[in-house]
Design a protein around this motif. Structure first.
Motif, PDB file in Angstrom:
ATOM      1  N   GLY A  49      47.679  44.589  34.460  1.00 25.15           N
ATOM      2  CA  GLY A  49      46.715  44.336  33.401  1.00 25.15           C
ATOM      3  C   GLY A  49      45.742  43.215  33.681  1.00 25.15           C
ATOM      4  N   GLY A  50      45.880  42.571  34.844  1.00 29.11           N
ATOM      5  CA  GLY A  50      44.944  41.508  35.199  1.00 29.11           C
ATOM      6  C   GLY A  50      43.545  42.034  35.439  1.00 29.11           C
ATOM      7  N   TRP A  51      42.587  41.106  35.467  1.00 30.64           N
ATOM      8  CA  TRP A  51      41.189  41.483  35.690  1.00 30.64           C
ATOM      9  C   TRP A  51      40.936  41.580  37.193  1.00 30.64           C
ATOM     10  CZ3 TRP A  51      36.898  39.509  31.983  1.00 30.64           C
ATOM     11  CH2 TRP A  51      37.305  39.682  30.649  1.00 30.64           C
ATOM     12  N   VAL A  52      40.457  42.738  37.619  1.00 28.80           N
ATOM     13  CA  VAL A  52      40.142  42.980  39.031  1.00 28.80           C
ATOM     14  C   VAL A  52      38.629  43.031  39.161  1.00 28.80           C
ATOM     15  CG1 VAL A  52      40.444  44.528  40.995  1.00 28.80           C
ATOM     16  CG2 VAL A  52      42.288  44.273  39.293  1.00 28.80           C
ATOM     17  N   MET A  53      38.072  42.111  39.937  1.00 33.28           N
ATOM     18  CA  MET A  53      36.627  41.930  40.004  1.00 33.28           C
ATOM     19  C   MET A  53      36.144  41.792  41.436  1.00 33.28           C
ATOM     20  SD  MET A  53      36.045  38.998  37.111  1.00 33.28           S
ATOM     21  CE  MET A  53      34.566  38.546  38.039  1.00 33.28           C
ATOM     22  N   PRO A  54      34.830  41.934  41.648  1.00 35.30           N
ATOM     23  CA  PRO A  54      34.283  41.523  42.950  1.00 35.30           C
ATOM     24  C   PRO A  54      34.592  40.050  43.172  1.00 35.30           C
ATOM     25  CG  PRO A  54      32.609  42.607  41.593  1.00 35.30           C
ATOM     26  CD  PRO A  54      33.779  42.356  40.703  1.00 35.30           C
ATOM     27  N   GLY A  55      34.796  39.658  44.421  1.00 36.20           N
ATOM     28  CA  GLY A  55      34.980  38.247  44.714  1.00 36.20           C
ATOM     29  C   GLY A  55      33.812  37.436  44.197  1.00 36.20           C
ATOM     30  N   ILE A  56      34.102  36.237  43.710  1.00 30.49           N
ATOM     31  CA  ILE A  56      33.058  35.374  43.158  1.00 30.49           C
ATOM     32  C   ILE A  56      32.151  34.864  44.279  1.00 30.49           C
ATOM     33  CG2 ILE A  56      32.671  33.138  42.032  1.00 30.49           C
ATOM     34  CD1 ILE A  56      35.147  33.730  40.334  1.00 30.49           C
ATOM     35  N   ILE A  57      30.866  34.788  43.988  1.00 35.04           N
ATOM     36  CA  ILE A  57      29.856  34.381  44.972  1.00 35.04           C
ATOM     37  C   ILE A  57      29.175  33.100  44.504  1.00 35.04           C
ATOM     38  CG2 ILE A  57      27.692  35.023  46.103  1.00 35.04           C
ATOM     39  CD1 ILE A  57      28.555  37.966  45.734  1.00 35.04           C
ATOM     40  N   GLU A  58      29.207  32.084  45.344  1.00 33.67           N
ATOM     41  CA  GLU A  58      28.486  30.824  45.105  1.00 33.67           C
ATOM     42  C   GLU A  58      27.134  30.918  45.810  1.00 33.67           C
ATOM     43  OE1 GLU A  58      26.803  28.061  44.163  1.00 33.67           O
ATOM     44  OE2 GLU A  58      28.768  27.199  43.645  1.00 33.67           O
ATOM     45  N   ASP A  98      37.158  22.864  56.727  1.00 32.89           N
ATOM     46  CA  ASP A  98      36.999  22.028  55.538  1.00 32.89           C
ATOM     47  C   ASP A  98      38.002  22.501  54.488  1.00 32.89           C
ATOM     48  OD1 ASP A  98      36.144  20.582  53.332  1.00 32.89           O
ATOM     49  OD2 ASP A  98      34.118  21.416  53.294  1.00 32.89           O
ATOM     50  N   THR A  99      38.789  21.567  53.947  1.00 34.23           N
ATOM     51  CA  THR A  99      39.817  21.943  52.972  1.00 34.23           C
ATOM     52  C   THR A  99      39.238  22.589  51.721  1.00 34.23           C
ATOM     53  OG1 THR A  99      39.761  19.686  52.071  1.00 34.23           O
ATOM     54  CG2 THR A  99      41.447  20.170  53.738  1.00 34.23           C
ATOM     55  N   ALA A 100      37.953  22.394  51.467  1.00 36.50           N
ATOM     56  CA  ALA A 100      37.322  22.992  50.300  1.00 36.50           C
ATOM     57  C   ALA A 100      37.330  24.519  50.369  1.00 36.50           C
ATOM     58  CB  ALA A 100      35.890  22.489  50.157  1.00 36.50           C
ATOM     59  N   PHE A 101      37.379  25.086  51.573  1.00 36.49           N
ATOM     60  CA  PHE A 101      37.441  26.542  51.680  1.00 36.49           C
ATOM     61  C   PHE A 101      38.749  27.084  51.105  1.00 36.49           C
ATOM     62  CE2 PHE A 101      34.142  25.854  54.977  1.00 36.49           C
ATOM     63  CZ  PHE A 101      33.183  26.735  54.502  1.00 36.49           C
ATOM     64  N   ASP A 102      39.843  26.343  51.269  1.00 38.36           N
ATOM     65  CA  ASP A 102      41.109  26.751  50.663  1.00 38.36           C
ATOM     66  C   ASP A 102      41.014  26.704  49.142  1.00 38.36           C
ATOM     67  OD1 ASP A 102      42.376  27.164  53.127  1.00 38.36           O
ATOM     68  OD2 ASP A 102      43.046  25.085  53.246  1.00 38.36           O
ATOM     69  N   ASP A 103      40.342  25.689  48.625  1.00 40.53           N
ATOM     70  CA  ASP A 103      40.130  25.606  47.182  1.00 40.53           C
ATOM     71  C   ASP A 103      39.274  26.772  46.694  1.00 40.53           C
ATOM     72  OD1 ASP A 103      41.556  23.228  47.094  1.00 40.53           O
ATOM     73  OD2 ASP A 103      39.756  21.986  47.324  1.00 40.53           O
ATOM     74  N   ALA A 104      38.295  27.133  47.506  1.00 38.72           N
ATOM     75  CA  ALA A 104      37.406  28.239  47.129  1.00 38.72           C
ATOM     76  C   ALA A 104      38.188  29.537  46.950  1.00 38.72           C
ATOM     77  CB  ALA A 104      36.309  28.418  48.179  1.00 38.72           C
ATOM     78  N   VAL A 105      38.993  29.889  47.957  1.00 35.04           N
ATOM     79  CA  VAL A 105      39.725  31.159  47.852  1.00 35.04           C
ATOM     80  C   VAL A 105      40.753  31.105  46.730  1.00 35.04           C
ATOM     81  CG1 VAL A 105      39.308  31.826  50.248  1.00 35.04           C
ATOM     82  CG2 VAL A 105      41.371  30.545  49.681  1.00 35.04           C
ATOM     83  N   GLY A 107      40.232  29.827  43.995  1.00 37.37           N
ATOM     84  CA  GLY A 107      39.444  30.057  42.784  1.00 37.37           C
ATOM     85  C   GLY A 107      38.806  31.427  42.741  1.00 37.37           C
ATOM     86  N   GLY A 108      39.151  32.282  43.718  1.00 40.46           N
ATOM     87  CA  GLY A 108      38.580  33.622  43.751  1.00 40.46           C
ATOM     88  C   GLY A 108      37.194  33.705  44.344  1.00 40.46           C
ATOM     89  N   VAL A 109      36.746  32.612  44.977  1.00 39.54           N
ATOM     90  CA  VAL A 109      35.416  32.594  45.609  1.00 39.54           C
ATOM     91  C   VAL A 109      35.544  33.145  47.022  1.00 39.54           C
ATOM     92  CG1 VAL A 109      33.469  31.154  46.328  1.00 39.54           C
ATOM     93  CG2 VAL A 109      34.735  30.590  44.234  1.00 39.54           C
ATOM     94  N   THR A 110      34.898  34.256  47.283  1.00 42.36           N
ATOM     95  CA  THR A 110      35.049  34.945  48.571  1.00 42.36           C
ATOM     96  C   THR A 110      33.862  34.778  49.503  1.00 42.36           C
ATOM     97  OG1 THR A 110      34.220  36.984  47.554  1.00 42.36           O
ATOM     98  CG2 THR A 110      36.610  36.685  47.621  1.00 42.36           C
ATOM     99  N   SER A 111      32.724  34.312  48.978  1.00 37.13           N
ATOM    100  CA  SER A 111      31.554  34.115  49.840  1.00 37.13           C
ATOM    101  C   SER A 111      30.637  33.070  49.230  1.00 37.13           C
ATOM    102  CB  SER A 111      30.797  35.427  50.069  1.00 37.13           C
ATOM    103  OG  SER A 111      30.442  36.024  48.839  1.00 37.13           O
ATOM    104  N   ILE A 357      37.586  40.935  46.887  1.00 38.25           N
ATOM    105  CA  ILE A 357      38.063  41.178  45.527  1.00 38.25           C
ATOM    106  C   ILE A 357      38.885  39.992  45.041  1.00 38.25           C
ATOM    107  CG2 ILE A 357      39.503  42.700  44.092  1.00 38.25           C
ATOM    108  CD1 ILE A 357      38.867  44.961  46.092  1.00 38.25           C
ATOM    109  N   ALA A 358      38.725  39.663  43.771  1.00 37.56           N
ATOM    110  CA  ALA A 358      39.548  38.637  43.136  1.00 37.56           C
ATOM    111  C   ALA A 358      40.281  39.268  41.962  1.00 37.56           C
ATOM    112  CB  ALA A 358      38.693  37.474  42.659  1.00 37.56           C
ATOM    113  N   ILE A 359      41.564  38.956  41.850  1.00 38.76           N
ATOM    114  CA  ILE A 359      42.375  39.448  40.737  1.00 38.76           C
ATOM    115  C   ILE A 359      42.820  38.243  39.920  1.00 38.76           C
ATOM    116  CG2 ILE A 359      44.391  40.793  40.048  1.00 38.76           C
ATOM    117  CD1 ILE A 359      44.326  42.147  42.780  1.00 38.76           C
TER     118      ILE A 359
END
Length: 384
Positions: A49-58, A98-105, A107-111, A357-359
């Motif tokens: 039942g979770g939300w399945v979305m395109p990966g978040i883009i910054e 950069d450790t921020a990339f681990d934080d990004a993923v 948070g569902g940020v894929t690109s 994709i981010a769930i």
């Protein structure tokens, strides 16, 4: 193959499945449907039942080029020795470790669209990249992806302290016009030489402008204050180039002018203090007002100004203040992809696109929502 089932599938392409499936094969989306029968060769994720979305883009940040916890050694954001540096390439300074990339993923940020800062009138070339990997060469989606330019306080402050141009907004605009004029002249000379089969001496600095002049990539214009936004638009139209209006903090004061320019806006960072004069009027109401006027809107954390993993929460504040839930989600998915010129590969869950994709346990714009899975190119890169 990887099958995601029992999820609320928000395709961001006009269709939502309250309980649907996404099938991934060879890093691409193979099928999106209400029901897909699993087979023995499929790995299955039950979204429950979770939300399945395109990966978040910054759409605008400095992740990897302004590294965390490293001070000067890890900060390669601004070459503050020359106000005009179009030849700089972000790909040569970004550290994928950069450790921020681990934080990004997480948070569902894929690109992300990442690159130089705003100290220079012309800062150099941005890159659009994925957020998980060891080598920049493997992560690049589009390079160059944009040419950074800057108006307002930052170039003035940096070069006034050095006793050189620009120390005024007039000089910032003049230096940019001069650089673009030289680039146009270089392009004409090169085209004439090539047409005649003559030798032509390549100028590395001028070559960097050609994708801009050929409308292959936009000028990425740092502009907070309304007058700076209008100056950016004026110069963009003068030289007939594509442009994105980055930050656009006072866009709500001139929404009709932003809309009539046809340039998209990447708004933010807003979840911060009013740290300088040019952001004194920033507001989470800005995205909604600018969108209602007819402008395509994305949002930005301007990481590390706001940590990149909180982009979805910024969208939530913007949604609450007038952008709305649907447009809030679009601003960090399909709209961002369109603005960054990568919508053919990402931003929506459609057959043939990259399986980024981010769930989430629910609406990612809500504070108590967890990221359950982050998937990039069909590979699970984060699991809660």
């Amino acid at each position: 193959m990887l099958l995601i089932k029992n999820g609320k599938i928000l395709t961001m392409a006009g269709t939502t499945y309250e309980k649907g499936c996404v099938l991934i094969e060879n890093g691409k989306i193979k099928e999106v449907a209400q029901a897909i029968e699993p087979t023995n060769e499929m790995e299955v994720i039950d979204a429950k039942g979770g939300w399945v979305m395109p990966g978040i883009i910054e759409a605008h940040c400095h992740i990897g080029i302004m590294e965390e916890d490293k001070g000067f050694e890890g900060n390669d954001t601004n070459e503050m020795t020359d106000p005009i540096t179009p030849q700089l390439r972000a790909i040569d300074a970004i550290n994928p470790m950069d450790t921020a990339f681990d934080d990004a993923v997480a948070g569902g940020v894929t690109s992300v669209m990442t690159g130089p800062g705003s100290a220079n009138v012309v800062g150099g070339q941005f890159v659009f990249m994925k957020t998980k990997g060891k080598s920049m060469d493997d992560l690049i989606v589009k390079a160059p992806a944009a040419m950074k330019i800057a108006f307002g306080e930052n170039p003035k402050r940096v070069y006034n302290s050095k006793g050189k141009m620009p120390s005024t907004r007039m000089a910032t605009a003049a230096l940019l016009r001069e650089a673009l004029t030289k680039a146009v002249q270089y392009k004409v000379k090169k085209e004439k030489a090539v047409a005649k089969g003559e030798d032509f001496e390549i100028d590395f600095k001028q070559e960097a402008w050609l994708p801009v002049l050929n409308k292959e990539i936009p000028l990425k214009a740092h502009a907070h204050r309304s007058d700076d936004i209008l100056t950016a638009i004026r110069i963009g139209k003068e030289f007939d180039v594509h442009m994105t209006l980055d930050h656009c903090s006072e866009g709500h004061l001139i929404p009709e002018y932003v809309a009539s320019s046809t340039y998209p806006a990447i708004i933010g960072p807003t979840l911060t203090s009013r740290s300088k004069i040019e952001v004194q009027n920033k507001s989470f109401k800005t995205p909604g007002i600018v969108h209602q006027a007819g402008t395509l809107v994305a949002l930005t954390t301007d990481h590390p100004v706001i940590p990149v993993q909180y982009l979805s929460k910024c969208a939530g504040f913007a949604a609450k203040e007038g952008l709305g839930i649907e447009e809030g989600l679009k601003a960090i998915t399909i709209n961002a992809a369109i603005i960054c010129n990568v919508a053919d590969r990402m931003g929506s869950l459609e057959v043939g696109k990259d399986a980024d994709i981010a769930i989430f346990s629910g609406n990612p714009m809500e504070i108590f929502t967890d990221t359950l899975y982050t998937i990039i190119d069909g590979e699970i890169v984060y699991k809660n």
